[in-house]
Design a protein around this motif. Structure first.
Motif, PDB file in Angstrom:
ATOM      1  N   GLY A 143       0.791  -1.234   0.000  1.00 17.31           N
ATOM      2  CA  GLY A 143       0.000   0.000   0.000  1.00 17.31           C
ATOM      3  C   GLY A 143       0.818   1.276   0.000  1.00 17.31           C
ATOM      4  O   GLY A 143       0.339   2.306  -0.428  1.00 17.31           O
ATOM      5  N   ARG A 144       2.022   1.242   0.548  1.00 21.45           N
ATOM      6  CA  ARG A 144       2.815   2.472   0.520  1.00 21.45           C
ATOM      7  C   ARG A 144       4.314   2.222   0.585  1.00 21.45           C
ATOM      8  O   ARG A 144       5.091   3.156   0.549  1.00 21.45           O
ATOM      9  CB  ARG A 144       2.401   3.433   1.634  1.00 21.45           C
ATOM     10  N   VAL A 152     -14.807  -1.270  -3.474  1.00 21.58           N
ATOM     11  CA  VAL A 152     -13.492  -1.919  -3.380  1.00 21.58           C
ATOM     12  C   VAL A 152     -13.569  -3.023  -2.334  1.00 21.58           C
ATOM     13  O   VAL A 152     -14.011  -2.795  -1.208  1.00 21.58           O
ATOM     14  CB  VAL A 152     -12.386  -0.926  -2.975  1.00 21.58           C
ATOM     15  N   GLU A 153     -13.125  -4.225  -2.715  1.00 22.34           N
ATOM     16  CA  GLU A 153     -13.231  -5.351  -1.804  1.00 22.34           C
ATOM     17  C   GLU A 153     -11.956  -6.183  -1.863  1.00 22.34           C
ATOM     18  O   GLU A 153     -11.422  -6.426  -2.944  1.00 22.34           O
ATOM     19  CB  GLU A 153     -14.433  -6.197  -2.254  1.00 22.34           C
ATOM     20  N   ASP A 154     -11.466  -6.639  -0.718  1.00 18.60           N
ATOM     21  CA  ASP A 154     -10.307  -7.540  -0.625  1.00 18.60           C
ATOM     22  C   ASP A 154      -9.131  -7.058  -1.463  1.00 18.60           C
ATOM     23  O   ASP A 154      -8.499  -7.845  -2.184  1.00 18.60           O
ATOM     24  CB  ASP A 154     -10.705  -8.959  -1.069  1.00 18.60           C
ATOM     25  N   SER A 155      -8.800  -5.802  -1.353  1.00 14.75           N
ATOM     26  CA  SER A 155      -7.787  -5.227  -2.241  1.00 14.75           C
ATOM     27  C   SER A 155      -6.819  -4.330  -1.478  1.00 14.75           C
ATOM     28  O   SER A 155      -6.989  -4.081  -0.290  1.00 14.75           O
ATOM     29  CB  SER A 155      -8.464  -4.419  -3.350  1.00 14.75           C
ATOM     30  N   ILE A 156      -5.820  -3.856  -2.197  1.00 13.26           N
ATOM     31  CA  ILE A 156      -4.869  -2.896  -1.637  1.00 13.26           C
ATOM     32  C   ILE A 156      -4.778  -1.699  -2.581  1.00 13.26           C
ATOM     33  O   ILE A 156      -4.511  -1.863  -3.775  1.00 13.26           O
ATOM     34  CB  ILE A 156      -3.481  -3.542  -1.454  1.00 13.26           C
ATOM     35  N   LEU A 157      -5.026  -0.515  -2.045  1.00 11.53           N
ATOM     36  CA  LEU A 157      -4.902   0.707  -2.838  1.00 11.53           C
ATOM     37  C   LEU A 157      -3.708   1.506  -2.342  1.00 11.53           C
ATOM     38  O   LEU A 157      -3.652   1.881  -1.177  1.00 11.53           O
ATOM     39  CB  LEU A 157      -6.157   1.579  -2.726  1.00 11.53           C
ATOM     40  N   PHE A 158      -2.751   1.752  -3.220  1.00  8.60           N
ATOM     41  CA  PHE A 158      -1.590   2.567  -2.874  1.00  8.60           C
ATOM     42  C   PHE A 158      -1.980   4.048  -2.855  1.00  8.60           C
ATOM     43  O   PHE A 158      -3.115   4.421  -3.114  1.00  8.60           O
ATOM     44  CB  PHE A 158      -0.452   2.324  -3.879  1.00  8.60           C
ATOM     45  N   ILE A 177      -4.568  -5.303  -6.613  1.00 10.87           N
ATOM     46  CA  ILE A 177      -3.560  -4.416  -6.035  1.00 10.87           C
ATOM     47  C   ILE A 177      -3.387  -3.256  -7.003  1.00 10.87           C
ATOM     48  O   ILE A 177      -3.005  -3.450  -8.163  1.00 10.87           O
ATOM     49  CB  ILE A 177      -2.231  -5.174  -5.838  1.00 10.87           C
ATOM     50  N   ILE A 178      -3.704  -2.070  -6.550  1.00 11.41           N
ATOM     51  CA  ILE A 178      -3.686  -0.899  -7.425  1.00 11.41           C
ATOM     52  C   ILE A 178      -2.611   0.050  -6.916  1.00 11.41           C
ATOM     53  O   ILE A 178      -2.704   0.569  -5.816  1.00 11.41           O
ATOM     54  CB  ILE A 178      -5.057  -0.176  -7.413  1.00 11.41           C
TER      55      ILE A 178
END
Lengths: 386, 368
Positions: free
Chosen positions: B33-34, B301-307, B322-323
């Motif tokens: 995520g970061r 958004v579900e079960d995900s990772i947003l940077f 994974i975005i």
């Protein structure tokens, strides 16, 4: 070394009594805002974005957290070899010393600081407002008009004008009169507390003011009226954009709520005018399957398992299952247990809210509830209002 | 207190993450995520009071250098010691070294000058939160020449096939190092060695025509060196393929895994971006997701990772994906089992669906 064209002096010594217990242990400019920031991030970021790299921060009331927060100014790119940020508390001298007695006195007592940069202009700022402003554009206007002093003004609704310091101007924008909170305002141009002075002019007025025993040593009450009395050239610079005094619990809450609009007037995602801040360096926020998040600003390090509606959540906040946070501002590191209900409240940093607590009043016109004892563990019910 | 200096040795790391490592080395791949992969090794060092860190870079290190800067994020911008990024550049005409020994030989000044008695060498592919001071105290108690760090894995995932495995006797001494696919003692590509012994072994390896310090200096000398095994017991992931990257990213959504990796008293640091808090609009619907700052979410958004700085338009749906940083998902787009590298844009109404076991990977700055 080359002199500085413009040095900023940021008045950050105020207590902000109307913020009640939020400013019990910290100065008003250090109060949290917008899920991540402290109020002082706005003027400091404005300076950096405007190309003003020398800022004196005048502190007096509860400076501990503010001093620590400002540090060497690295967060705002103000750690410079010549200039940068300097914290200026009151100090003792051979001939005595004491507290700053007013805003003008605070600058007067730091003539030495300003002299070492030999500036042409001095920008006076306060740490009380939320706004994004290009001080450089104002400086250009000040230079072009050849004014001794330029005061930034904003148009306020006529019915509210009597709450502000109002500038009456002629057709060219020259200030003819200054009315502090007039009962019958002749203009709706309110002073934003942002001034640019020619340094040679300001210096003389500060020296004269210091010798005047009847003066309250205040910019609004003493310096500006004396300049006007001497027919000095004072110009009004009209600012257009979001500007908000966050001096009361209600206005602080409102300013936070303003950020939740779809297209807020104050855009924090603007890459060209970043608001810098100290970054807490925490992992991304986690929104659990049981969470419901609608209309919110949420910062890193949060773990949200409950419901967040129309609220601003600072970093490191945990909200457990079946808790509902609505129309509220939750400051850093607050831990909210299960089955908690919070409505129209501001919860201070580090508070621990026990399971089942009910805080605040949901009715739309009610007072904002302030939970402000840091680190307190609340009994399962909390009286509304403080 | 005995001091440790750190070396992050990227020399042998292969760039096996397909599109994600086309333009950057594995150490610079964004994760969690970061973060970037290297943040874990370097934060572990910083948290273990290691104040001099050298990075042996070999290939595709532009984004790595951009990320590390002068080491400010890890408090490694120091007058003494600090961060040294060391790309391949050697001019010694008498140099006969090969492989990563080139790095050790040509940067021996780092080892000699470091204000340290011990050197901790680590790769970047093992994600963990480890205290190297604890490794040092066990190392000293064991009286060993070298301590290698390993973890016992529960399940034998394919990524472990590329890792070395250890056989350890009852006293914690390493008896053999091999590639047995059924051994669960996975070597984490980290070892601690005294500065003097490191210098000595480097010279010997080069004289014998070696090309890999760990294999030639340690693995092949288990009989004459006392090699101790330090067992790490916290959260661990080895990331050396898209599959392991994807699976271990999803594991961050589990509270236990997350909390044992991101500890309050030993935080993982990364370069700060000054993003505003993430914004959730009334139409958003987010569940079981890690969201970084600067995101603006109007969709589902579900079960995900947003940077950081991702925009999700109204009506867009993102699942198991994974975005990465600054991607823009326009309204009504649908993404499932997808990895989007930085700055991608998915136009209105587009659908991209990968397989759960093999996500669809879109390289940096692609528009669809």
């Amino acid at each position: 070394m080359k002199n500085k064209e413009c040095v900023a002096m940021l008045l950050a010594g105020g207590q902000g009594t109307r913020l009640k217990s939020l400013t019990k242990k910290i100065a008003k400019p250090a109060v949290y805002f917008g899920g991540k920031y402290r109020i002082i991030d706005f003027p400091l970021s404005n300076c950096t974005n405007s190309g003003i790299d020398t800022v004196g921060v005048l502190t007096q009331y509860e400076p501990l957290i503010l001093n620590d927060y400002i540090g060497i100014g690295a967060s705002w790119d103000l750690d410079r070899k010549f200039g940068g940020v300097s914290v200026l508390p009151p100090f003792m001298q051979a001939e005595g010393g004491g507290w700053y007695t007013g805003t003008a006195n605070a600058i007067y007592r730091n003539l030495q600081f300003l002299n070492q940069y030999d500036p042409e202009h001095v920008l006076i700022l306060s740490g009380d407002h939320i706004y994004k402003m290009d001080y450089n554009a104002m400086l250009d206007y000040h230079k072009e008009s050849g004014a001794d002093c330029t005061i930034s003004v904003i148009e306020v609704p006529w019915e509210e004008a009597s709450r502000f310091g109002i500038m009456n101007t002629d057709d060219n924008g020259r200030i003819t009169e200054f009315d502090e909170k007039p009962k019958e305002p002749k203009s709706n141009l309110a002073s934003m507390g942002v001034y640019i002075f020619r340094w040679d002019v300001l210096k003389q007025y500060l020296i004269d003011d210091a010798e005047n025993e009847n003066s309250s040593n205040d910019f609004g009450k003493d310096i500006i009226p004396s300049l006007l009395g001497d027919y000095r050239k004072l110009m009004a610079y009209t600012f257009e954009g979001y500007w908000k005094d966050v001096g009361t619990v209600n206005s602080l809450w409102e300013a936070n709520m303003d950020l939740l609009k779809k297209e807020p007037e104050l855009n924090l995602n603007d890459q060209s005018w970043r608001i810098y801040s100290k970054n807490p360096n925490q992992p991304p926020q986690y929104i659990a399957p049981s969470a419901k998040v609608k209309n919110a600003l949420i910062n890193e390090g949060c773990r949200i398992k409950g419901e967040i509606d129309n609220s601003v959540i600072f970093y490191g906040v945990h909200v457990d299952e079946n808790s509902v946070v609505k129309d509220s501002v939750i400051m850093p590191d607050v831990k909210i247990g299960k089955n908690v209900t919070i409505n129209r409240a501001i919860i201070s940093k580090g508070s621990v809210i026990e399971d089942g607590a009910v805080i605040g009043d949901a009715s739309p016109e009610s007072e904002i509830t302030l939970v402000a004892e840091e680190g307190s563990v609340l009994a399962s019910s909390y009286a509304t209002n403080s | 207190m005995d001091r440790i200096a750190g070396i992050i040795n990227l020399d042998h790391e292969q760039d096996l993450l397909d599109e994600l490592t086309y333009f950057r080395c594995g150490a610079a791949v964004p994760f969690g995520g970061r973060y970037r992969m290297i943040d874990f090794a370097i934060s572990n060092m910083a948290n273990s009071r290691i104040e001099s860190v050298a990075v042996f870079a070999r290939r595709k290190y532009r984004s790595l250098m951009d990320h590390l800067e002068q080491g400010k994020a890890w408090d490694l911008d120091r007058k003494r010691g600090g961060l040294f990024i060391l790309p391949p550049d050697w001019n010694d005409p008498t140099d006969i070294s090969r492989g990563d020994l080139q790095h050790f030989h040509n940067n021996i000044d780092f080892v000699n000058r470091a204000l340290a008695d011990y050197i901790l060498v680590s790769g970047s592919q093992n994600i963990c939160n480890i205290d190297f001071q604890e490794v040092l105290s066990e190392h000293k108690n064991s009286g060993a020449d070298v301590s290698v760090i390993y973890t016992k894995v529960d399940e034998l995932y394919p990524e472990f096939n590329l890792a070395h495995k250890l056989d350890v006797d009852g006293n914690g001494r390493v008896t053999s190092i091999h590639n047995d696919h059924n051994n669960k003692n996975v070597y984490m590509d980290m070892y601690l060695i005294s500065k003097d012994l490191l210098s000595e072994l480097i010279e010997q390896c080069i004289a014998h025509g070696g090309s890999h310090f760990f294999l030639d200096g340690i693995k092949s000398r288990l009989e004459d060196l006392h090699v101790h095994a330090y067992e790490y017991k916290g959260a661990h992931a080895l990331i050396n393929s898209v599959e392991s990257y994807y699976r271990n990213s999803s594991k961050l959504l589990e509270a236990d895994e997350h909390d044992s990796l991101f500890k309050e008293d030993a935080p993982i640091f990364t370069k700060v971006k000054n993003e505003a808090p993430a914004k959730y609009l009334p139409t958003s619907n987010v569940s079981n997701t890690l969201v970084a700052n600067g995101c603006v979410i109007e969709g589902e958004v579900e079960d995900s990772i947003l940077f950081r700085g991702v925009k999700v338009g109204e009506g867009a749906v993102i699942r198991n994906s994974i975005i990465m940083q600054r991607c823009e998902i326009e309204p009504n787009a649908v993404l499932e089992n997808v990895i989007l590298d930085k700055d991608c844009r998915i136009s209105e109404g587009r659908t991209l669906i990968g397989a759960p076991e093999k996500p669809f990977v879109l390289p940096k700055r692609k528009s669809m």
